[in-house]
Design a protein around this motif. Structure first.
Motif, mmCIF file in Angstrom:
data_model
loop_
_atom_site.group_PDB
_atom_site.id
_atom_site.type_symbol
_atom_site.label_atom_id
_atom_site.label_comp_id
_atom_site.label_asym_id
_atom_site.label_seq_id
_atom_site.Cartn_x
_atom_site.Cartn_y
_atom_site.Cartn_z
ATOM 1 N N PHE A 225 42.618 49.638 44.430
ATOM 2 C CA PHE A 225 43.139 50.343 43.792
ATOM 3 C C PHE A 225 42.722 51.939 44.130
ATOM 4 O O PHE A 225 41.773 52.534 44.095
ATOM 5 C CB PHE A 225 43.064 50.167 42.479
ATOM 6 C CG PHE A 225 44.164 49.128 41.395
ATOM 7 C CD1 PHE A 225 45.153 48.558 42.413
ATOM 8 C CD2 PHE A 225 43.837 48.579 40.332
ATOM 9 C CE1 PHE A 225 46.211 47.562 41.578
ATOM 10 C CE2 PHE A 225 43.968 47.491 39.713
ATOM 11 C CZ PHE A 225 45.413 47.098 40.529
ATOM 12 N N SER A 226 43.594 53.247 44.206
ATOM 13 C CA SER A 226 43.189 54.373 44.328
ATOM 14 C C SER A 226 42.650 55.327 43.422
ATOM 15 O O SER A 226 43.221 54.135 42.251
ATOM 16 C CB SER A 226 44.003 54.919 44.754
ATOM 17 O OG SER A 226 45.330 55.090 44.127
ATOM 18 N N LYS A 227 42.295 55.826 43.457
ATOM 19 C CA LYS A 227 41.780 56.684 41.630
ATOM 20 C C LYS A 227 43.192 56.731 40.805
ATOM 21 O O LYS A 227 43.280 56.923 39.613
ATOM 22 C CB LYS A 227 40.811 58.455 42.375
ATOM 23 C CG LYS A 227 40.316 58.536 40.689
ATOM 24 C CD LYS A 227 39.481 59.706 41.626
ATOM 25 C CE LYS A 227 38.696 60.290 39.911
ATOM 26 N NZ LYS A 227 38.133 61.172 39.647
ATOM 27 N N GLU A 228 44.092 57.328 41.790
ATOM 28 C CA GLU A 228 44.857 57.820 41.622
ATOM 29 C C GLU A 228 46.458 56.111 40.761
ATOM 30 O O GLU A 228 46.747 56.592 39.864
ATOM 31 C CB GLU A 228 46.649 57.727 42.470
ATOM 32 C CG GLU A 228 45.840 59.984 42.757
ATOM 33 C CD GLU A 228 45.163 59.576 43.802
ATOM 34 O OE1 GLU A 228 43.847 60.566 43.726
ATOM 35 O OE2 GLU A 228 44.302 58.790 44.038
ATOM 36 N N GLU A 229 45.874 55.406 41.096
ATOM 37 C CA GLU A 229 46.514 53.677 40.482
ATOM 38 C C GLU A 229 45.506 53.559 40.048
ATOM 39 O O GLU A 229 46.592 52.652 38.561
ATOM 40 C CB GLU A 229 46.477 52.848 41.999
ATOM 41 C CG GLU A 229 47.649 52.893 43.070
ATOM 42 C CD GLU A 229 47.521 52.034 44.199
ATOM 43 O OE1 GLU A 229 48.700 52.329 44.995
ATOM 44 O OE2 GLU A 229 46.322 51.695 44.589
ATOM 45 N N VAL A 230 43.840 53.985 39.421
ATOM 46 C CA VAL A 230 43.831 53.417 38.182
ATOM 47 C C VAL A 230 44.436 54.067 36.933
ATOM 48 O O VAL A 230 44.576 53.157 35.821
ATOM 49 C CB VAL A 230 41.989 53.151 39.003
ATOM 50 C CG1 VAL A 230 41.402 53.119 36.743
ATOM 51 C CG2 VAL A 230 41.478 52.846 39.605
ATOM 52 N N TRP A 262 40.222 44.081 39.892
ATOM 53 C CA TRP A 262 39.372 42.535 38.843
ATOM 54 C C TRP A 262 38.711 43.566 37.903
ATOM 55 O O TRP A 262 39.042 43.652 36.805
ATOM 56 C CB TRP A 262 39.381 41.456 38.507
ATOM 57 C CG TRP A 262 38.447 40.527 38.014
ATOM 58 C CD1 TRP A 262 39.461 39.402 37.664
ATOM 59 C CD2 TRP A 262 37.352 40.226 37.423
ATOM 60 N NE1 TRP A 262 38.658 39.109 36.638
ATOM 61 C CE2 TRP A 262 37.741 39.407 36.481
ATOM 62 C CE3 TRP A 262 35.962 40.830 37.366
ATOM 63 C CZ2 TRP A 262 36.512 39.142 35.427
ATOM 64 C CZ3 TRP A 262 35.583 40.991 36.191
ATOM 65 C CH2 TRP A 262 35.810 39.651 35.621
ATOM 66 N N LEU A 263 38.345 44.387 38.642
ATOM 67 C CA LEU A 263 37.220 44.727 37.144
ATOM 68 C C LEU A 263 38.071 46.217 37.118
ATOM 69 O O LEU A 263 37.719 46.325 35.871
ATOM 70 C CB LEU A 263 35.778 45.830 38.252
ATOM 71 C CG LEU A 263 34.904 44.604 39.630
ATOM 72 C CD1 LEU A 263 34.104 45.572 39.702
ATOM 73 C CD2 LEU A 263 34.611 44.085 38.338
ATOM 74 N N VAL A 264 38.833 46.698 37.570
ATOM 75 C CA VAL A 264 39.557 47.967 36.804
ATOM 76 C C VAL A 264 40.345 47.184 35.364
ATOM 77 O O VAL A 264 40.047 47.641 34.582
ATOM 78 C CB VAL A 264 40.166 48.437 38.056
ATOM 79 C CG1 VAL A 264 41.545 49.340 37.088
ATOM 80 C CG2 VAL A 264 39.574 49.457 38.391
ATOM 81 N N ASN A 265 40.715 45.710 36.111
ATOM 82 C CA ASN A 265 41.837 45.457 34.575
ATOM 83 C C ASN A 265 40.622 44.658 34.149
ATOM 84 O O ASN A 265 40.812 44.699 32.460
ATOM 85 C CB ASN A 265 42.492 44.000 35.002
ATOM 86 C CG ASN A 265 44.141 44.320 35.694
ATOM 87 O OD1 ASN A 265 44.573 44.943 34.692
ATOM 88 N ND2 ASN A 265 44.304 44.686 36.590
#
Length: 543
Positions: A225-230, A262-265
């Protein structure tokens, strides 16, 4: 009342259940459609748990909802269990084709074909025949079949002759497209097919992926993901529940994960579901909560992290990760194929500023030394009573007594390093890893440690923040260097002092400690163990 969606940390996304970034946007649909219109066969590869399966399902639904193409997604991971037994692998793959074609295309004709193949009992071309069958058969339009788009996932789960057979059967049918073979085939896996080095048991030779599948037109890598997508993903939770992520929490999430899906979620799931207090949606998700979630996730050794730990033992991964954690300055002996393999696994990335390779994100950077010294950390916890012996009370606040802590480590290292280093896979990096493990067991719970290491740095940077909180009382840099045989101690200390000062300035640290390990077995411990004040704020420690 609508059901609240949640952050997904297991399996493919279910759009009605999970907060989701549009998967077709992530794979650049227009580019893929152009390749398909040109009848290209190509590869889409990505590290595990980055959303590859979700994207392939979305692509299948996209084409099947239209009138131009049919699409079929087939996961052949199940054939991995039979390893290089080609006949059993082909039977397993054909069976999967039959099942998913009925499920996604409403096509039951493959059942008869499968029965005929079993009776014939000749499997070297069974996959080619199966693919050709579905390419010609269109359940919805039998008189004017739409060209088939075939997506084969987990292609690199196969090994040896089974993988060679699949690739060669695809190549054999290539010239029959699009009426008797797919308009386009997308091979999905962790690695690009060009990186496959396949050992054939039949011919006793190494066959590269390119020679077994030399019709590949292009390779597309699904990124993070990009920062914007996070931020967009986290905003979906805020929009649906009212619970906000503070700016600091979002920044930390980005630094911890660098967009690894996966880490973001998993971080957000840890906070919004597993941390019971945070199920109160009126409570904001702060930076402190994000730090706690990261620590809980790392300590729990979640499935994704366990898989990462297993990879560290692979020789190709060791070849790359070892010099990174060791801070090696001589990088000439690292094979390019091994570097590409670690990039494909999502373990390392190249920095834009220094153009050097480093561990992909802060969580991996923390997990790696923990996993490599897991047994040692357990031992440390029984050696010292936590949060007692290394604390000093200053004006009613418990602060770290770093000098006491490093003095105790010197003694521990003197007594136990030979035992611990003897069985370590990453033995030459062992001194730095043991120090990190020692500090982690002590600091864990009251503060946190940030790590920096990378190819060509010649050191390991540790930044200790104590205590946990928005305004920590202590910001301490611990710079770790290993004295090389060719360098004098004076030169090592001089360079290390410059690096410590620079790192302190960047971290706005109040105190710094330079730890120099001397691996020379001929030196007596009395020569290796010392302590010296280099400046008012920087202390030198020998080990």
């Amino acid at each position: 009342m609508l059901k609240e969606r949640f952050f997904n940390n297991a399996g493919a996304q279910i759009l009605s259940d999970n907060y989701t970034i549009d998967p077709l946007r992530r794979i650049h649909l227009k580019e893929i459609e152009e390749l398909i219109d040109q009848k290209r066969y190509f590869v889409l590869h990505a590290p595990r748990q980055t959303g590859k399966t979700t994207c392939m399902y979305a692509l299948m639904r996209h084409f099947n909802a239209g009138t131009k193409y049919r699409a079929l997604y087939v996961n052949i991971e199940g054939a991995q269990a039979v390893r290089e037994e080609v006949e059993r692998a082909m039977r397993a793959i054909v069976s999967v084709f039959t099942r998913v074609a009925e499920l996604h295309l409403g096509d039951t004709s493959g059942n008869q074909l499968e029965e005929e193949l079993v009776k014939r009992n000749k499997w070297d071309d069974a996959l080619q025949m199966t693919i050709a069958h579905y390419s010609k058969n269109d359940h919805a339009q039998p008189d004017n079949p739409r060209p088939l788009i075939l997506m084969i996932d987990e292609i690199d789960a196969l090994i040896g002759d089974s993988l060679i057979s699949v690739l060669r059967q695809i190549r054999a049918g290539y010239n029959d497209k699009p009426h008797a073979f797919p308009q386009s085939i997308i091979l999905c896996g962790v690695r690009d097919v060009r990186d496959y080095r396949i050992h054939s048991s039949r011919t006793k030779e190494i066959i590269t992926g390119g020679s077994a599948f030399n019709i590949k037109a292009d390779s597309i890598r699904l990124g993070n993901f990009s920062k914007e997508e996070v931020n967009e993903l986290y905003q979906q939770h805020t929009d649906e529940t009212g619970q906000v992520f503070t700016e600091e929490a979002r920044e930390l999430a980005w630094e911890y994960t660098k967009g690894q899906p996966w880490l973001v979620n998993a971080l957000a799931y840890e906070i919004t579901f597993r941390m019971k207090d945070m199920r109160d949606r009126t409570k904001p998700i702060t930076g402190e909560i994000m730090r706690q979630a990261k620590e809980r996730m790392v300590v729990s050794r979640a499935t994704h992290i366990d898989q990462l730990a297993d990879k560290l033992e692979e020789p190709r991964v060791f070849n790359v990760i070892f010099p990174i954690v060791n801070g090696s300055e001589n990088l000439d002996n690292i094979p390019g194929d091994d570097i590409n393999y670690c990039i494909d696994l999502g373990l390392i990335t190249k920095t834009e500023i220094s153009n050097q390779y480093e561990i992909s994100n802060d969580i991996y950077r923390e997990v790696i030394p923990r996993e490599l010294t897991y047994v040692a950390q357990i031992s440390f916890s029984t050696t010292h009573e936590p949060q007692v012996w290394y604390l000093k009370n200053v004006d009613g606040v418990n602060l770290l007594d770093v000098e006491k802590l490093l003095t105790a480590f010197q003694q521990f290292y003197r007594e136990h390093s030979e035992h611990w280093l003897k069985g370590m896979l990453y033995r030459e990096a062992g001194p730095q890893l043991l120090l990190q493990a020692y500090l982690q067991r002590v600091v864990n719970g009251g503060g946190w440690i940030e790590r920096e290491y990378g190819l060509g740095k010649g050191r390991t940077d540790l930044f200790v923040i104590w205590p946990v909180g928005p305004e920590p009382k202590q910001r301490i840099v611990i710079e770790v260097k290993v004295k090389r045989e060719k360098d004098s101690l004076q030169a090592t200390v001089k360079k290390g002092l410059e690096q410590t000062r620079a790192y302190m300035d960047r971290c706005k640290a109040t105190h710094g400690h330079l730890v120099v390990f001397d691996p020379n077995p001929k030196k007596r411990w009395g020569q290796k163990i010392y302590k010296k004040k280099l400046t008012k704020t920087i202390t030198l420690w020998g080990s």
